[in-house]
Design a protein around this motif. Sequence first.
Motif, PDB file in Angstrom:
ATOM      1  N   GLU A 281      18.577  14.259  34.467  1.00  0.00           N
ATOM      2  CA  GLU A 281      19.506  14.107  33.358  1.00  0.00           C
ATOM      3  C   GLU A 281      19.320  12.746  32.699  1.00  0.00           C
ATOM      4  OE1 GLU A 281      24.229  14.644  32.477  1.00  0.00           O
ATOM      5  OE2 GLU A 281      23.489  14.941  34.531  1.00  0.00           O
ATOM      6  N   ARG A 282      19.366  12.750  31.385  1.00  0.00           N
ATOM      7  CA  ARG A 282      19.285  11.465  30.667  1.00  0.00           C
ATOM      8  C   ARG A 282      20.566  10.687  30.973  1.00  0.00           C
ATOM      9  NH1 ARG A 282      20.330   8.940  25.683  1.00  0.00           N
ATOM     10  NH2 ARG A 282      18.526   7.727  24.971  1.00  0.00           N
TER      11      ARG A 282
ATOM     12  N   ARG B 254      10.761  22.434  33.715  1.00  0.00           N
ATOM     13  CA  ARG B 254      11.275  22.871  32.409  1.00  0.00           C
ATOM     14  C   ARG B 254      10.139  23.529  31.650  1.00  0.00           C
ATOM     15  NH1 ARG B 254      13.700  19.076  28.842  1.00  0.00           N
ATOM     16  NH2 ARG B 254      11.549  18.496  28.449  1.00  0.00           N
TER      17      ARG B 254
ATOM     18  N   MET C 119      18.925  26.885  30.628  1.00  0.00           N
ATOM     19  CA  MET C 119      19.384  25.507  30.641  1.00  0.00           C
ATOM     20  C   MET C 119      20.886  25.494  30.921  1.00  0.00           C
ATOM     21  SD  MET C 119      17.372  23.048  30.209  1.00  0.00           S
ATOM     22  CE  MET C 119      15.601  23.192  30.307  1.00  0.00           C
TER      23      MET C 119
ATOM     24  N   LEU D  96       9.736  18.363  15.573  1.00  0.00           N
ATOM     25  CA  LEU D  96      10.673  19.476  15.715  1.00  0.00           C
ATOM     26  C   LEU D  96      10.827  19.838  17.197  1.00  0.00           C
ATOM     27  CD1 LEU D  96      12.449  21.642  14.326  1.00  0.00           C
ATOM     28  CD2 LEU D  96      10.465  23.150  14.394  1.00  0.00           C
TER      29      LEU D  96
ATOM     30  N   GLU E  33      14.333  19.632  19.235  1.00  0.00           N
ATOM     31  CA  GLU E  33      14.866  20.828  19.898  1.00  0.00           C
ATOM     32  C   GLU E  33      15.086  20.559  21.383  1.00  0.00           C
ATOM     33  OE1 GLU E  33      16.015  23.672  19.201  1.00  0.00           O
ATOM     34  OE2 GLU E  33      15.332  24.235  17.196  1.00  0.00           O
ATOM     35  N   ASP E  34      14.147  19.862  21.978  1.00  0.00           N
ATOM     36  CA  ASP E  34      14.237  19.547  23.402  1.00  0.00           C
ATOM     37  C   ASP E  34      15.552  18.802  23.686  1.00  0.00           C
ATOM     38  OD1 ASP E  34      13.915  18.747  26.003  1.00  0.00           O
ATOM     39  OD2 ASP E  34      11.927  17.851  25.734  1.00  0.00           O
ATOM     40  N   TYR E  35      15.793  17.715  22.944  1.00  0.00           N
ATOM     41  CA  TYR E  35      17.022  16.939  23.182  1.00  0.00           C
ATOM     42  C   TYR E  35      18.264  17.774  22.910  1.00  0.00           C
ATOM     43  CZ  TYR E  35      14.911  12.481  24.270  1.00  0.00           C
ATOM     44  OH  TYR E  35      14.244  11.466  24.897  1.00  0.00           O
TER      45      TYR E  35
ATOM     46  N   LYS F 255      23.883   8.752  30.921  1.00  0.00           N
ATOM     47  CA  LYS F 255      24.897   8.720  29.857  1.00  0.00           C
ATOM     48  C   LYS F 255      25.057   7.310  29.289  1.00  0.00           C
ATOM     49  CE  LYS F 255      26.794  12.994  29.848  1.00  0.00           C
ATOM     50  NZ  LYS F 255      25.481  13.607  30.151  1.00  0.00           N
TER      51      LYS F 255
ATOM     52  N   ASN G 214       5.477  18.386  16.391  1.00  0.00           N
ATOM     53  CA  ASN G 214       5.908  17.669  17.586  1.00  0.00           C
ATOM     54  C   ASN G 214       7.316  17.118  17.440  1.00  0.00           C
ATOM     55  OD1 ASN G 214       3.532  18.173  18.907  1.00  0.00           O
ATOM     56  ND2 ASN G 214       2.564  16.280  18.223  1.00  0.00           N
TER      57      ASN G 214
ATOM     58  N   VAL H 194       9.290  25.731  27.754  1.00  0.00           N
ATOM     59  CA  VAL H 194       9.830  26.128  26.456  1.00  0.00           C
ATOM     60  C   VAL H 194       8.964  27.252  25.891  1.00  0.00           C
ATOM     61  CG1 VAL H 194       8.537  24.312  25.223  1.00  0.00           C
ATOM     62  CG2 VAL H 194      10.553  25.318  24.159  1.00  0.00           C
TER      63      VAL H 194
ATOM     64  N   LEU I 224      18.314  23.369  13.742  1.00  0.00           N
ATOM     65  CA  LEU I 224      17.092  22.835  13.136  1.00  0.00           C
ATOM     66  C   LEU I 224      16.197  23.977  12.662  1.00  0.00           C
ATOM     67  CD1 LEU I 224      16.194  20.280  15.948  1.00  0.00           C
ATOM     68  CD2 LEU I 224      17.499  19.844  13.865  1.00  0.00           C
TER      69      LEU I 224
ATOM     70  N   GLN J  74      18.695  21.031  22.986  1.00  0.00           N
ATOM     71  CA  GLN J  74      18.962  22.122  23.926  1.00  0.00           C
ATOM     72  C   GLN J  74      19.209  21.645  25.344  1.00  0.00           C
ATOM     73  OE1 GLN J  74      16.079  25.329  23.873  1.00  0.00           O
ATOM     74  NE2 GLN J  74      15.685  24.992  21.705  1.00  0.00           N
ATOM     75  N   THR J  75      18.561  20.526  25.715  1.00  0.00           N
ATOM     76  CA  THR J  75      18.619  20.177  27.136  1.00  0.00           C
ATOM     77  C   THR J  75      19.513  18.988  27.434  1.00  0.00           C
ATOM     78  OG1 THR J  75      16.713  18.695  27.108  1.00  0.00           O
ATOM     79  CG2 THR J  75      16.266  21.036  27.404  1.00  0.00           C
ATOM     80  N   GLU J  76      19.625  18.034  26.498  1.00  0.00           N
ATOM     81  CA  GLU J  76      20.444  16.851  26.787  1.00  0.00           C
ATOM     82  C   GLU J  76      21.793  16.911  26.077  1.00  0.00           C
ATOM     83  OE1 GLU J  76      19.707  14.896  29.067  1.00  0.00           O
ATOM     84  OE2 GLU J  76      17.530  15.017  29.298  1.00  0.00           O
TER      85      GLU J  76
ATOM     86  N   ARG K  66      11.467  29.439  20.910  1.00  0.00           N
ATOM     87  CA  ARG K  66      11.630  27.981  20.938  1.00  0.00           C
ATOM     88  C   ARG K  66      12.736  27.525  21.873  1.00  0.00           C
ATOM     89  NH1 ARG K  66      11.951  26.742  14.859  1.00  0.00           N
ATOM     90  NH2 ARG K  66      13.748  25.648  15.642  1.00  0.00           N
ATOM     91  N   LYS K  67      13.159  28.387  22.790  1.00  0.00           N
ATOM     92  CA  LYS K  67      14.233  28.007  23.706  1.00  0.00           C
ATOM     93  C   LYS K  67      13.657  27.388  24.978  1.00  0.00           C
ATOM     94  CE  LYS K  67      18.302  29.549  22.144  1.00  0.00           C
ATOM     95  NZ  LYS K  67      19.468  28.675  22.033  1.00  0.00           N
ATOM     96  N   TRP K  68      14.360  26.368  25.444  1.00  0.00           N
ATOM     97  CA  TRP K  68      14.004  25.746  26.719  1.00  0.00           C
ATOM     98  C   TRP K  68      14.706  26.494  27.859  1.00  0.00           C
ATOM     99  CZ3 TRP K  68      10.682  21.722  27.788  1.00  0.00           C
ATOM    100  CH2 TRP K  68      10.168  21.051  26.678  1.00  0.00           C
TER     101      TRP K  68
ATOM    102  N   LYS L 159       5.051  26.286  26.703  1.00  0.00           N
ATOM    103  CA  LYS L 159       4.592  24.939  27.029  1.00  0.00           C
ATOM    104  C   LYS L 159       5.406  24.449  28.218  1.00  0.00           C
ATOM    105  CE  LYS L 159       3.318  22.603  22.756  1.00  0.00           C
ATOM    106  NZ  LYS L 159       3.900  21.727  21.744  1.00  0.00           N
TER     107      LYS L 159
END
Lengths: 1001, 91
Positions: free
Chosen positions: B26-27, B56, B84, A740, A744-746, B29, A738, B58, A758, A748-750, B64-66, B18
């Motif tokens: 967006e998170r 979203r 993305m 990892l 990866e989520d952060y 800033k 989880n 993955v 990683l 790749q996306t943020e 493992r790519k989003w 998933k």
Amino acid sequence: MTKNLRVKSSQYIDETNRISFKFNGKTYHGFKGDTLASALLANDVHLVGRSFKYHRPRGIMTSGSEEPNAIVQINPGTNRTEPNVRATEVEIYEGLEASSQNCWPSVEFDIGGINNFLSPFFPAGFYYKTFMWPASFWEKYEFFIRHSAGLGKSPISSDPDIYDHQNVHCDVLVVGAGISGILAAKNAAKNNFKTLLVDEKNELGGSTIYENNELSKIDNKIPSEWLKKEIEELKVIKNLEIKSRTSVAAYHQYNYLLARENLTDHLETKDKINKIRQRLLKIRAKKVILATGALERPLIFNNNDRPGIMLSSAVKKYSEFYGVACGSKNVFFTNNDSAYESALSLYNKGINVEAIIDIREQSESKIVKKVNKVGIKIYWSHSIVDTAGYKRLNSVSIMKLSNDGTSVIGNKISISCDCLGVAGGWTPAVHLYTQSGSKLNFDEEKKAFIPNKNTSEQISVGSCSGDFKINEIIKNLNQKLKDTLNIKQTDLDNIKVEVDQENSKRNIWLLPSDKPVGKTKPFVDYQNDATAKDIKLALREGFRSIEHVKRYTTTGMGTDQGKLGNMHALGIIADTAGVKMGELGTTTFRPPYTPLTFGTIVGRNVKKFFDIFRRTPMNDWHVENKAEFENVGQWKRAWYYPINGEKMHQAVQRESKAARESAGILDASTLGKIDIQGSDASEFLNRVYTNAWSKLAVGKCRYGLMLNEDGMVYDDGVTTRLDENHYIMTTTTGGAANVLGKLEDYLQTEWPELDVYLTSVTDHYATASLCGPNSKKILKKIIPGLDLSDKNFPHMSFKEANIENIQCRIMRISFTGEHSYEINVQASYGKDLWEKCMEAGKEFNITPYGTETMHLLRAEKGFIIVGQDTDGTMTPIDLQMDWIVSKKKYDFIGKRSLYRSDTMREDRKQLVGLLTDDPNTVLEEGAQIVSELDQSPVEMLGHVTSSYFSPNLNKSIALAVIRSGKDMMGKKLFVPMENKNINVTVSNPVFYDEKNERLNA
Amino acid sequence: MFLINCPYCGERDQQEFKAGGEAHIERPKQPTELSDDQWAEYLFMRKNIKGVQFERWVHAHGCRKWFNMVRDTSNDEIKAIYKMGEKPPSQ
């Protein structure tokens, strides 16, 4: 007294191959090609079971998978026994045994039959109405209800058979190998589509293969002859795979279908061994052609369930296909021409047909004229009002129908008979179609729900789409094939078809009797004993939705899912409530179409493959040294190592003392390990951990706490800076995947701008954690050349070294508070490393310890375990770990949430230590904590999260989360248990070596 | 189970993937600049549409790519898949 009712040899029955089998303990004979049902009928056995609720004698009703009554237990008492199997689907083999279900002591004399006479006391909803009061009695009722419920018996020993799963991909899947399916598959395959044709039966051809009626012709041949030639041609076509005995159970979205292929059920027991019994096919088809056919409907009249009352089409199949007469005095009861085909079939085979009772006023079709001509008596405008014969039908009583069909008039005529074929029209088998999410439409003329709006690339062809005449079937099939396969020509373009065009029908869902409905038993659902009376009662009691009526009356809820009677239930509801059937809709058709065995569902995922385990490279050593194991996630971890018959408590006490007094060793290989590389690795760690990472020097280690964006603790672990742009992060054992995933989520996306990579390396390294005051001496023995001085190799630092030729990474870090080292080597050297440590540590009495001791040692130090002392509602502040939260960093995951009004509340639950007033009393983890004993309701302040007896402190210690716990230091509280109240005092959570002096001991 | 056309690997079974909730949130800033309400809006509030939703996903048991997906939640029809950072297709 058994009669032989085998009338004439059939080409589908091999009369040279005589087979003996047992039914209810008695031996019978049949032939290769027989089903259990056809073989029993040939022996004049109709009574095969008892109904579910009233225990009424029931016989074989159909010839296919829709059978509601003839469900039997196969091979009772053996480990291959299977309950609730349809006798109509079982192919007989030498040695087969079967028995009736739901009867005691026997199907001939069943004590439960008394329910039939008590039936006025068992209306719809009987259980709901009766066992409600008093509510506290439910447990007592349940015992009796459970005893009387259920049909067959499940096997009690393990299944000896092998089951399999297979993924199948095809361009075109054709479901059903009747005339439409065969023609569809042939044309698809010939046009270079990779085609799969499946059928639940062992013989291809559906009902057309025994259609010997000379009134229909295809290319001037009778249909069965013509189709046989087509099937021969089919077998040599490339691109086409045919799977018989394969029943499609489910049709999911995106043309994903599940089918069960039956491979050994028809074989003798000795031939079943070591073969795959059933295979679950997981089919992905680009296009699906449903050719699932239609099911004949019964008619709903008083006492329509006696053994000997069958579907007209089944009577025909038994005669034409199996060469079996279902009775010696046959009567048909119909609302359309189908029964005439059956009657003519019997007549042609020399079987006596007494009469046909037709609710229509007349019919001008050729087949009716022909039946008339051969002298079979037809009663027009008549209906059966009652039947007689308890264990076998012996007569029917008929009366004339009134013009509007709602009542009967005139004199009652009794007709003696031992078999009644009923023909109520045809219901397209749209089960799979609707499972796919596609929508039906009610056709008022055909009185049937037919496919309307498809959700995926699929077509329905033949009678499952509402086409019942061969000419319509071929014409519509041809057009649909051209459209869906995008082809210009097909084999069907030039087929000449002659059929009897007339097809009149008179539909009455519930036929009248001379008695009021309340005094009759017109069965709608044969298996669950739901009658038209029950449905009417449900409507009177206010049920309107078809889904509610179904559940209240249990109509359609048997193992046959009401394949026969559901349409009548809908019709009766619609008539009674005065609504249109199209508006009423249908109940939901759910998978599986016919029951699946558990074996088929789980396939190979049994025994050790049921739930796979992960084992560390040192696992063999732990096993050899008699470790007890515990499951942590999917890992098997050494829990403790009992010696000389120690119990867990004794072993843990010994291990814990040894680790503090001399040396202990723990297999820490299961900790998650993530390799982090890239020029922005430091910045990345800054953003994911609460503390600062930029200034961590190469070769140093740091403990980090990771939060969720909501500010709650998510994971923790030590990360080491191996090089300028290279870190190795450790995570908790259970959290590795989880963490990892989240990182990866952060990434790749943020923060795609960060240069960070990683890689999970958990399985690549084995880790031995060496701890205790003598750990340094042991390591020195293993790696003599390494300077282990505090100056050169201080706490929270890292060295690379070689043990002989094995490269290793050594971190001087501690989860026990003792001087300790975590030695990482390539996984394949793990056991070697462990044995070297054990050997070198022998003189210091090195003691291997498991996870239980690890938990105890860390609890003495007040170190948390994420997931044990935290539960997704704890912030670092709640854990009294404010020191690890950087105030200087502008941002990190979860930072903003630490300043929400809710997370800043002073009265949140906070982690504290608890000491019992009696040092020998150990609290139970999970126990509640209160401040008042005589308060009602008592206020729960929190609960115990970790609790142990510490051998090093010689007292009981515990960690707990308590509301406003931080301000309660020294406060007396209570832990109320079942038999006593335990007095406790809130303390500092660090119980041992508060100044961390032992790290450098 | 549906088939998902992973933009990196191609068409694969749904069980390799998933779901990761609503897309294009967006998170912030500068989280410290936000009021509790604004932060809560980002943290907790997600759409749950019966119909077309931007999500979203993955390829968890693959590359493992989003990536992003436009899916009709009422019938699981996948309308579009894009990487993305790419612009969502106009509706």
